[in-house]
Design an enzyme around this catalytic site. Structure first.
Site, PDB file in Angstrom:
ATOM      1  N   GLU B  55       0.815  -1.224   0.000  1.00 20.86           N
ATOM      2  CA  GLU B  55       0.000   0.000   0.000  1.00 20.86           C
ATOM      3  C   GLU B  55       0.844   1.267   0.000  1.00 20.86           C
ATOM      4  O   GLU B  55       0.583   2.194  -0.752  1.00 20.86           O
ATOM      5  CB  GLU B  55      -0.972   0.002   1.190  1.00 20.86           C
ATOM      6  N   HIS B 124     -11.452  -4.180   9.393  1.00 23.86           N
ATOM      7  CA  HIS B 124     -12.009  -3.878   8.065  1.00 23.86           C
ATOM      8  C   HIS B 124     -13.210  -2.950   8.129  1.00 23.86           C
ATOM      9  O   HIS B 124     -13.929  -2.819   7.153  1.00 23.86           O
ATOM     10  CB  HIS B 124     -12.436  -5.168   7.349  1.00 23.86           C
TER      11      HIS B 124
END
Ligand code: TPP
Ligand code: MG
Lengths: 332, 339
Positions: B55, B124
């Site tokens: 990322e 999440h």
């Protein structure tokens, strides 16, 4: 690890003017930073000088074109000077003036000169390595042959973005030259205590790209390594990791007189490196090869000194940013 | 007008931009095999770019590409994955233009899904727009309809600043009317979803629809609710919110993110500064409690504002009287253990 063989030495093709330009840029870095350090008490903020490391900076910068990209780090003045940026706006930025490279918004650690391909220096170690990969990706997507020269320290070789960046550039075959300025220390900590390898270039093999160790005090040796990596990059063969072994004589940063730095290295060590001073080595080489006379060297030094003084006068006499313009440059 | 889903509308904005401008490209994990598989042939793997799980690496690379003339759209998957690239987003994307004195611009769009209430638990399920709203230099959009996401994403791709797009996963399969052609929905322009005169409800993401449900219930009780969807949090349409509260005299802010230093708090502060004299009741915030998202549905189920909770808060706000101030102030409808 790869070694550059004699027949591949691109520096053999350098003409007299290019040799002189190399020396001039090395002197610019040295004299600019020594003068900036002398102004320390007048300037706020951090100031990380690279005195002792001029050869690896200039050798690398001279091996790329003006329109090639470059990213740097907190040891920040040498990179834009090496890339050919004028001294006056650089000095004015250290003074926080409106005429500074970044109009006083960046300061020493966040210099940038987009017109010279300098995409920025950074106060965060390792932070610009992915950005350098993106500049390489951009060249590829836009169909240009520009490369990106990515400077970082030995300390940065232990942070995540180093590894992510090398892997990304490798799998995508991007035109990025990763140049590790290994000066043996991250702040007060020696590399031997923090890093799994002595030669950081060895890590290249984990990413299946060439890794090269260069004598960072020899400007032509660095030039040769970077020139070979640039040729590879331009022809689509992907990135190279080059490790320049070098040394900073100065402290991690110009701490100011009141700060007592811990004893983390010996005077003998500093003295030993000073014996291989990159500017002296190059001057002797140039004189030895009759490319320059001692008198010409002194002339050049005096001219650079005058340039630096001119930069200080410019910075000193420039206007400060208007407080009303605090929010300027935030959004387009 | 064709009916398409929120996620289809989002993609149609990006695909149209890619057809129009060769500098636009998409980058993220599994983009070739999944969301963009139908246009992979058209654009090729260079512009529909699969990435490793890096990322910081690929968001940073997007920033580098943006600094040098490209217009990347980053598919960051879940909003919590942005934290792995926090340095790149905060220190490079947001600050480069400012700290380089206007030399640079970073025209990057980073999309991420905000999937709360789905049993995905703590790693999440974050709704992190408030975190990023603290970072000057970023723009933040939270589209809530298929029409809006197509228009806002076009504006985002055309914008020269870094834009984070947070997409409520509960809206992904919701359909709505969306024109075929390209159009912009401007930033900083709130959408008044329903006009009312008694209370202003400003709602974010999936809470917009719940607020509209609450408003329909309250209509039968003769409470007239104005519902505002800010659509973009940075820039925020401060004028629309203040104007509405000056008209209604009451404000309930509904935000599924934790309340501490939230966008809800910012809106409450804004109104207390700019519409204080018009207020007939204290401003109320309905937010999630300041707790990581738990796994058990029985626990997560009480976390977020519901239509019933919003209706209760609106009633309490309307019943508030200065004579008896404590009686009417509705606390967030949560069990004591979570409060
Ligand atoms: C992410 C991050 N961690 C820590 C620091 C503090 N810091 C600034 S420079 C430095 C040492 C960096 O060492 P190296 O990469 O070898 O570069 P050098 O200073 O030796 O040129 C440290 C730890 C920082 N700026 N950024
Ligand atoms: Mg170091």
């Amino acid at each position: 690890m790869t070694r550059i063989t004699d027949s591949k030495r691109a520096s053999r093709d350098l003409n007299v003017d290019q040799h002189r330009e190399m020396l001039r840029r090395m002197l610019r870095i040295r004299l600019f930073e020594e003068r900036a350090a002398s102004l320390r008490s007048r300037l706020v903020g951090a100031m990380h000088n690279s005195v002792g490391q001029e050869a690896e900076i200039v050798g690398a910068c001279m091996a790329v074109r003006d329109d090639d990209y470059m990213t740097g780090n907190h040891r920040s003045h040498g990179h834009p000077i090496g890339k050919g940026v004028a001294l006056a706006p650089l000095m004015a930025e250290l003074f926080g003036k409106q005429t500074g490279l970044c109009h006083g918004r960046g300061g020493s650690m966040h210099l940038a000169a987009f017109s010279a391909g300098s995409l920025g220096e950074s106060g965060i170690v390792g932070s610009l390595m992915p950005v350098a990969v993106g500049a390489g990706l951009s060249s590829r997507l836009r169909g240009t042959d520009q490369v990106c020269l990515c400077f970082f320290g030995d300390g940065a070789a232990n942070c995540g973005p180093f590894h992510e960046s090398l892997n990304l550039a490798a799998i995508w075959g991007l035109p990025v030259i990763f140049l590790c300025e290994n000066n043996g220390y991250a702040l007060f900590t020696p590399q031997t205590r923090t890093t799994s390898v002595i030669d950081i270039a060895k890590r290249a093999c984990a990413y299946n790209i060439p890794g090269v160790v260069a004598d960072g005090q020899d400007v032509l040796a660095v030039y040769d390594c970077v020139a070979a990596a640039v040729a590879r990059a331009r022809s689509g063969e992907g990135p190279t990791l080059i490790e320049a072994k070098t040394y900073r004589y100065c402290e991690h940063q110009e701490f100011g007189e009141e700060f007592q730095a811990p004893r983390y290295r010996s005077e003998a060590e500093v003295a030993a490196w000073r014996k291989r001073d990159p500017i002296e080595l190059f001057v002797n080489d140039l004189i030895g090869r009759a490319l320059l006379s001692r008198a010409e060297v002194e002339q050049m030094r005096a001219a650079v000194e005058a340039e630096v003084e001119g930069a200080v006068v410019f910075a000193d006499s420039s206007a400060v940013p208007e407080p009303d313009a605090l929010m300027e440059y935030l959004y387009c | 007008m064709p009916q398409i889903t929120y996620l289809e509308a989002a993609k149609s904005a990006i695909v149209a931009a890619m057809r129009r401008d060769p500098h636009v490209f998409v980058m993220g994990e599994d983009v070739q095999g999944f969301y963009y598989s139908d246009v992979l042939q058209e654009f090729g793997p260079e512009r529909i770019r699969d990435t490793p799980i890096s990322e910081a690496g690929f968001i940073g690379a997007g920033i580098g590409a943006a600094l040098t003339g490209m217009r990347p759209v980053i598919e960051a998957a879940f909003s919590t994955f942005l934290y792995s690239a926090m340095d790149q987003i905060v220190n490079q994307a947001a600050k480069s233009r400012y700290m380089f004195g206007g030399q640079a611009s970073v025209p990057i769009v980073v999309r991420s899904s905000v999937a709360y209430g789905a049993g995905l638990a703590a790693h999440h399920s974050d709704r992190p727009w408030g975190i990023f709203a603290q970072i000057p230099g970023l723009k933040i959009i939270v589209p809530t309809t298929p029409y809006d996401i197509k228009g806002l994403l076009k504006t985002a791709i055309d914008d020269n600043n870094p834009v984070l797009c947070f997409e409520d996963a509960a809206l992904g399969e919701v359909s709505g009317e969306v024109p075929d052609h390209e159009y912009q929905v401007p930033f900083g322009a709130a959408d008044t979803k329903r006009v009312g005169s008694d209370v202003t409800v400003v709602a974010i993401a999936g809470c917009v629809d719940r607020s509209l449900q609450a408003a329909r219930v309250l209509e039968h009780e003769s409470i007239s609710v104005e519902v505002i969807d800010p659509r973009t949090l940075v820039p925020l349409d401060r004028g629309a919110i203040v104007q509405s509260v000056r008209k209604t005299g009451r404000l309930v802010v509904v935000d599924p993110a934790p309340g501490m230093c939230s966008v809800a708090s910012e809106i409450a502060a804004l109104v207390s500064e700019e519409a204080f004299a018009y207020l007939r009741a204290p401003v109320q915030r309905l937010t999630a409690p300041d707790v990581p998202v738990p796994f058990s549905p029985q626990l997560e189920g009480v976390m977020y504002p519901t239509a019933e909770g919003i209706a209760a808060a609106v009633r309490a706000t309307c019943n508030y009287s200065r004579r008896n101030p404590t009686a009417a102030c509705a606390p967030a409808p949560l069990p004591a253990a979570l409060r």
